[in-house]
Design an enzyme around this catalytic site. Structure first.
Site, PDB file in Angstrom:
ATOM      1  CB  CYS A  67     -13.512 -32.023  62.790  1.00  0.00           C
ATOM      2  SG  CYS A  67     -13.599 -31.438  64.365  1.00  0.00           S
ATOM      3  CG  ASP A  68     -11.690 -29.565  59.550  1.00  0.00           C
ATOM      4  OD1 ASP A  68     -12.346 -30.506  59.218  1.00  0.00           O
ATOM      5  OD2 ASP A  68     -11.034 -29.269  59.707  1.00  0.00           O
TER       6      ASP A  68
ATOM      7  CB  CYS B 241     -10.718 -29.765  64.742  1.00  0.00           C
ATOM      8  SG  CYS B 241     -11.471 -31.687  65.527  1.00  0.00           S
TER       9      CYS B 241
END
Length: 315
Positions: free
Chosen positions: A143-144, A140
């Site tokens: 997300c990261d 992701c």
């Protein structure tokens, strides 16, 4: 087959932000929800080392810690959180039947499906090692990606999602190397052109990932094979992103619930309603676009409210 049948007003199948949020709302509405956590209690976020984009956590929080807090919040309002996973369902009648661990039979007035989706990985031992370490490997970018700003990363994939994530990473990272495993993209032409025109994205066609290299704690390079020449190269990188798709955990519902071609549950737009009255969906089991903790939590709220309204309409 169970000798006894448990009757339930609201059953929640699966945990994670969607399931736990649904449990919080359902419990506060006196629906006496019972939640079975599934095979991965807490969902995908339990494999996420740091969560910095969920509102309310000023200093960030680890995925497992956040899931424990959501679970405890649901329990505080009376939600019954249980171990186990659904192995069979029968949604053919007014009473929705669900079997847990092939043995416990439940008869439910409402069901909220929050079984999520599982990211697909390459399956390399080194990939799994750094994934389990909680850093260096991710599925992701949204997300990261923030953790790799001004660094060099590698992403593998060839579809629209891979192109979108590569483009997203290009805004944060010094360089993005995109490994496409075949001789052509699967993405739409417009998405392919977008990554091709982005200066700090290097595209390597017909390349396979061989190994994620590092010092056992930190990733420092990706070994890739040029399938045309047979040459093996090492690409400096501190992060490795896998964007080869997700598999929604919906197989047991396919005989009753309408799914799209990849297995995501189709809900009525603007609601959590499925094609079966009294059965609702929340989180990544229906969401192949956003796949964020905050959106999953929001749909968990929607599912509980929709279930409450459904029960009220039956009185």
């Amino acid at each position: 087959m169970s000798d006894t049948i448990e009757k339930i007003k609201c059953l929640i199948i699966g945990s994670g932000p969607a399931g736990y949020t649904a449990a919080i709302y359902a419990a506060r509405a006196n629906m006496n929800p019972i939640l079975y956590q599934g095979m991965q209690p807490g969902g995908q976020l339990t494999t996420t080392n740091e969560v910095e984009n969920f509102p309310g956590y000023v200093d960030g929080v680890t995925g497992p810690e956040m899931m424990v807090q959501l679970q405890e919040q649901a329990k505080r309002f009376g939600a019954d959180i249980r171990d186990g996973w659904a192995t069979k369902v029968d949604f053919s009648g007014d009473i929705h039947k669900v079997w847990i661990n092939d043995s416990i039979e439940l008869h439910c007035e409402t069901v909220i499906i929050s079984t999520g989706a599982t990211a697909k990985y390459l399956g390399l031992p080194s990939e799994q090692h750094y994934l389990n370490m909680g850093g260096g490997v991710s599925a992701c970018a949204v997300c990261d990606g923030f953790f790799y700003r001004n660094q060099e990363v590698v992403i593998v994939g060839a579809g629209d999602s891979a192109c979108e994530e590569a483009h997203y990473l290009s805004k944060l990272c010094k360089k993005v190397t995109m490994l496409v495993r075949s001789e052509k993209f699967r993405a739409s032409k417009i998405m392919e052109e977008r990554v091709r025109k982005t200066e700090n994205i290097e595209i390597l066609m017909n390349h396979d990932t061989v190994e994620v290299l590092g010092d056992s704690n930190v990733v420092h390079a990706i070994k890739a094979l040029n399938k045309t020449t047979g040459e093996t190269i090492e690409i400096p990188a501190t992060g490795f992103f896998v964007a080869i798709g997700h598999k929604p955990n919906t197989d047991i519902f396919k005989d009753y619930i309408t799914l799209d071609e990849t297995g995501y549950i189709i809900n009525t737009p603007g609601t959590s309603n499925t094609n079966v009255a009294g059965v609702f969906v929340a989180g990544d089991a229906a969401d192949h676009v956003y796949r964020q903790a905050i959106t999953a939590a929001g749909t968990g709220c929607m599912a509980a409210l929709d279930a409450e309204r459904y029960l009220a309409s039956k009185e």
